[in-house]
Design a protein around this motif. Structure first.
Motif, PDB file in Angstrom:
ATOM      1  N   VAL A 322      35.934  39.087  35.546  1.00 51.57           N
ATOM      2  CA  VAL A 322      37.023  39.676  36.321  1.00 51.57           C
ATOM      3  C   VAL A 322      38.430  38.877  36.291  1.00 51.57           C
ATOM      4  CG1 VAL A 322      37.855  40.746  38.321  1.00 51.57           C
ATOM      5  CG2 VAL A 322      35.330  40.905  37.796  1.00 51.57           C
ATOM      6  N   TYR A 323      39.472  39.460  35.709  1.00 53.71           N
ATOM      7  CA  TYR A 323      40.441  38.460  35.731  1.00 53.71           C
ATOM      8  C   TYR A 323      41.662  39.004  36.528  1.00 53.71           C
ATOM      9  CZ  TYR A 323      39.158  37.563  30.742  1.00 53.71           C
ATOM     10  OH  TYR A 323      38.202  36.938  29.713  1.00 53.71           O
ATOM     11  N   LYS A 324      42.621  37.930  36.686  1.00 55.54           N
ATOM     12  CA  LYS A 324      43.553  38.359  37.725  1.00 55.54           C
ATOM     13  C   LYS A 324      44.735  38.254  37.373  1.00 55.54           C
ATOM     14  CE  LYS A 324      43.068  36.367  41.869  1.00 55.54           C
ATOM     15  NZ  LYS A 324      42.797  35.340  43.005  1.00 55.54           N
ATOM     16  N   PRO A 325      46.025  38.803  38.001  1.00 53.39           N
ATOM     17  CA  PRO A 325      47.404  38.838  37.155  1.00 53.39           C
ATOM     18  C   PRO A 325      47.716  37.663  36.930  1.00 53.39           C
ATOM     19  CG  PRO A 325      47.253  40.311  38.891  1.00 53.39           C
ATOM     20  CD  PRO A 325      45.764  39.848  38.900  1.00 53.39           C
ATOM     21  N   GLY A 326      48.476  37.280  35.665  1.00 48.82           N
ATOM     22  CA  GLY A 326      48.838  35.944  35.281  1.00 48.82           C
ATOM     23  C   GLY A 326      48.030  35.438  34.356  1.00 48.82           C
ATOM     24  N   ASP A 327      46.800  35.841  33.943  1.00 44.91           N
ATOM     25  CA  ASP A 327      45.718  35.601  32.955  1.00 44.91           C
ATOM     26  C   ASP A 327      46.018  35.824  31.688  1.00 44.91           C
ATOM     27  OD1 ASP A 327      44.546  34.186  35.213  1.00 44.91           O
ATOM     28  OD2 ASP A 327      43.179  35.882  35.504  1.00 44.91           O
ATOM     29  N   GLY A 328      47.069  36.126  31.190  1.00 51.65           N
ATOM     30  CA  GLY A 328      47.493  36.658  30.060  1.00 51.65           C
ATOM     31  C   GLY A 328      47.007  37.822  29.479  1.00 51.65           C
ATOM     32  N   ILE A 329      46.783  38.558  30.622  1.00 47.71           N
ATOM     33  CA  ILE A 329      46.446  40.016  30.266  1.00 47.71           C
ATOM     34  C   ILE A 329      47.293  41.109  30.426  1.00 47.71           C
ATOM     35  CG2 ILE A 329      44.043  39.345  30.811  1.00 47.71           C
ATOM     36  CD1 ILE A 329      44.415  41.119  33.362  1.00 47.71           C
ATOM     37  N   ALA A 330      47.173  42.269  29.770  1.00 44.98           N
ATOM     38  CA  ALA A 330      48.069  43.349  30.133  1.00 44.98           C
ATOM     39  C   ALA A 330      47.455  44.338  31.495  1.00 44.98           C
ATOM     40  CB  ALA A 330      48.110  44.582  28.890  1.00 44.98           C
ATOM     41  N   LEU A 331      48.235  44.346  32.379  1.00 41.73           N
ATOM     42  CA  LEU A 331      47.769  44.812  33.651  1.00 41.73           C
ATOM     43  C   LEU A 331      47.407  46.322  33.641  1.00 41.73           C
ATOM     44  CD1 LEU A 331      50.304  43.230  36.313  1.00 41.73           C
ATOM     45  CD2 LEU A 331      47.902  42.658  35.882  1.00 41.73           C
ATOM     46  N   VAL A 405      39.016  44.713  29.576  1.00 39.61           N
ATOM     47  CA  VAL A 405      38.695  44.093  30.693  1.00 39.61           C
ATOM     48  C   VAL A 405      38.681  44.531  32.062  1.00 39.61           C
ATOM     49  CG1 VAL A 405      39.076  41.924  28.845  1.00 39.61           C
ATOM     50  CG2 VAL A 405      40.601  42.416  30.578  1.00 39.61           C
ATOM     51  N   ALA A 406      37.906  43.759  32.798  1.00 37.51           N
ATOM     52  CA  ALA A 406      38.036  44.188  34.422  1.00 37.51           C
ATOM     53  C   ALA A 406      38.980  43.104  35.065  1.00 37.51           C
ATOM     54  CB  ALA A 406      36.555  43.813  34.947  1.00 37.51           C
ATOM     55  N   ALA A 407      39.850  43.525  35.710  1.00 33.83           N
ATOM     56  CA  ALA A 407      41.044  43.071  36.344  1.00 33.83           C
ATOM     57  C   ALA A 407      41.062  43.170  37.854  1.00 33.83           C
ATOM     58  CB  ALA A 407      42.453  43.394  35.833  1.00 33.83           C
ATOM     59  N   ARG A 408      41.543  42.404  38.476  1.00 30.13           N
ATOM     60  CA  ARG A 408      41.798  42.378  39.992  1.00 30.13           C
ATOM     61  C   ARG A 408      43.361  42.607  40.396  1.00 30.13           C
ATOM     62  NH1 ARG A 408      38.028  41.232  43.473  1.00 30.13           N
ATOM     63  NH2 ARG A 408      36.887  40.141  41.924  1.00 30.13           N
ATOM     64  N   ILE A 409      43.209  43.601  41.273  1.00 30.14           N
ATOM     65  CA  ILE A 409      44.788  44.081  41.592  1.00 30.14           C
ATOM     66  C   ILE A 409      44.870  44.309  43.018  1.00 30.14           C
ATOM     67  CG2 ILE A 409      45.005  45.475  39.304  1.00 30.14           C
ATOM     68  CD1 ILE A 409      44.557  48.176  40.991  1.00 30.14           C
ATOM     69  N   THR A 410      45.887  44.373  43.709  1.00 32.71           N
ATOM     70  CA  THR A 410      46.153  44.723  45.047  1.00 32.71           C
ATOM     71  C   THR A 410      46.778  46.107  45.214  1.00 32.71           C
ATOM     72  OG1 THR A 410      46.432  42.445  45.608  1.00 32.71           O
ATOM     73  CG2 THR A 410      47.170  43.823  47.143  1.00 32.71           C
ATOM     74  N   LEU A 411      46.617  47.035  46.111  1.00 31.75           N
ATOM     75  CA  LEU A 411      46.952  48.399  46.386  1.00 31.75           C
ATOM     76  C   LEU A 411      47.344  48.092  47.865  1.00 31.75           C
ATOM     77  CD1 LEU A 411      44.735  51.022  44.823  1.00 31.75           C
ATOM     78  CD2 LEU A 411      46.707  49.652  43.712  1.00 31.75           C
ATOM     79  N   GLU A 412      48.761  48.835  48.170  1.00 33.76           N
ATOM     80  CA  GLU A 412      49.198  49.098  49.481  1.00 33.76           C
ATOM     81  C   GLU A 412      49.306  50.540  49.513  1.00 33.76           C
ATOM     82  OE1 GLU A 412      53.016  48.420  52.380  1.00 33.76           O
ATOM     83  OE2 GLU A 412      53.236  47.842  50.156  1.00 33.76           O
TER      84      GLU A 412
END
Length: 419
Positions: A322-331, A405-412
């Protein structure tokens, strides 16, 4: 279907359960007749070989994965770090070690077969044993070339189309009765085609070099096969004493030679001599056969339970990275957005504000994990309403090096009362 560390571990546990039950049942039921023991271990081997095929297509997580999956992606992410390894790297390392062991064992097997070829090339023809051999060939219905060798410490049989019996030169100094017992034993191996089984067991040991129960199956098969040949040899030669002398003559530990069916293996002399001493061991058939059937049934039952608890090829989401923002991935990009619904109780209490959620967008673009990081309301159900709404969102998945890839995001998600 790719092989994972979990699949390998599940198969190891299944095999351990199968062999343990077979061993315990043999001990409790006192299955001692060689031909019945051979049938039992052949059945155990067949079950072991069919286990992976019987589990193709299963997708539920196993108990093993649930236990080892405690180090989940979410838990590791909370501990910090941009990329969350969830056992994948460790699994790859373990699989590489297993693969390296298999390659080394197969290379060792190949070198052994090359060495065996050189032994055969140096062996010489000996005519003094031909009269005994011809008589036995007619009685048994199998023929083989006889060669003398100085490279082996015990008799051995190799080959199928053109079988060859290798005899140590020391056999020439033994009595005619002992020579007859030795040649009878080897010609029975030729008739049974045991050389191919010996090679198959060597390959089995190589593929499962790390599993002691796999080696145990091969050892028990080999011993049962030799004891069956012992029985048949005594029936043909009718000379127990000469056959016992033959076994004792080669009872010293012998170097293992790949690709031969040895006359006597290590640590088997006591069992084989005790069988020879039992006059009536060949007559107790029907009762022993029922014990074998009972043992096989127990093996199947316990193995089925092991398969149910520890299935191979099971999948577990926590095994992905699981990737997080800033890991060189397209969100991830939102494709479908679902607004959270107010609960009647929250509207009556006039609760307003935002719920912050941490979500994992899977490789398919679906939300696969949701966790509240900033709560608004647990009493009237707005936190759960936000979780329910987020679970219905759809995304184009994040991409890294062109692959999803799997990515971790934040929702409000915001709750606002209309005026």
């Amino acid at each position: 279907m790719t092989v994972s560390l979990w699949s390998l571990a599940a198969y190891a546990l299944q095999l351990a359960a199968l062999v343990t039950v077979a061993f315990a049942a043999m001990w409790m039921l006192r299955i001692r007749m060689p031909r019945h023991a051979l049938r039992l271990w052949q059945t155990v081997m067949a079950i072991a070989l069919l286990l992976p095929l019987a589990q193709l297509g299963r997708a539920e997580p196993s108990a093993l994965q649930i236990l080892t999956g405690s180090f989940s992606a979410a838990a590791l992410a909370n501990a910090g770090g941009s990329i969350v390894p969830t056992g994948l790297d460790l699994g790859r390392i373990a699989l590489m070690i297993v693969a390296a062991g298999i390659i080394a064992r197969l290379l060792w097997l190949g070198v052994g077969l090359i060495r065996l070829r050189s032994i055969v090339a140096r062996a010489t023809v000996e005519d003094s044993l031909a009269p005994i051999s011809r008589d036995l060939e007619q009685a048994i219905g199998a023929a083989a070339d006889l060669r003398l060798t100085d490279d082996l410490e015990g008799p051995a049989t190799i080959g199928v189309r053109r079988p060859l019996v290798l005899i140590p030169r020391s056999v020439l100094g033994m009595s005619a009765a002992v020579q007859r017992a030795i040649l009878c034993h080897e010609l029975l191996h030729v008739k049974r085609g045991d050389w191919l089984q010996t090679l198959a067991e060597e390959i089995w040991r190589s593929l499962l070099w790390f599993h002691p129960h796999a080696h145990l199956i091969a050892s028990k098969l080999s011993l049962a096969r030799e004891m069956v040949v012992d029985e048949q040899t005594i029936l043909i030669t009718r000379d127990r004493r000469a056959y016992a002398e033959a076994l004792l003559a080669f009872s010293n530990p012998q170097p293992h030679v790949i690709g031969v069916t040895p006359f006597i293996g290590r640590r088997t002399l006591t069992q084989r001599i005790s069988l020879i001493a039992e006059e009536g061991s060949m007559s107790r058939s029907r009762r022993a056969l029922s014990k074998v059937a009972l043992t096989v049934a127990a093996c199947l039952a316990i193995t089925a339970e092991a398969v149910d608890r520890f299935p191979m090829f099971a999948t577990l989401q926590a095994q992905s990275v699981v990737y997080k923002p800033g890991d060189g991935i397209a969100l991830p990009v939102v494709v479908k957005e679902v607004k959270p619904k107010y609960t009647p109780a929250a509207m009556e209490a006039k609760v307003q504000g935002s719920v912050w959620l941490e979500c994992v967008v899977g490789e398919t673009g679906d939300i696969v994990d949701v966790k509240v990081t900033k709560s608004l309301d647990r009493e009237y159900g707005l936190d759960q309403a936000a979780i329910d709404a987020a679970g219905q969102w759809k995304f184009k998945p994040a991409r890294k090096d062109g692959k999803p890839v799997a990515a971790r995001i934040t929702l409000e998600l915001t709750f606002t009362l209309k005026k």
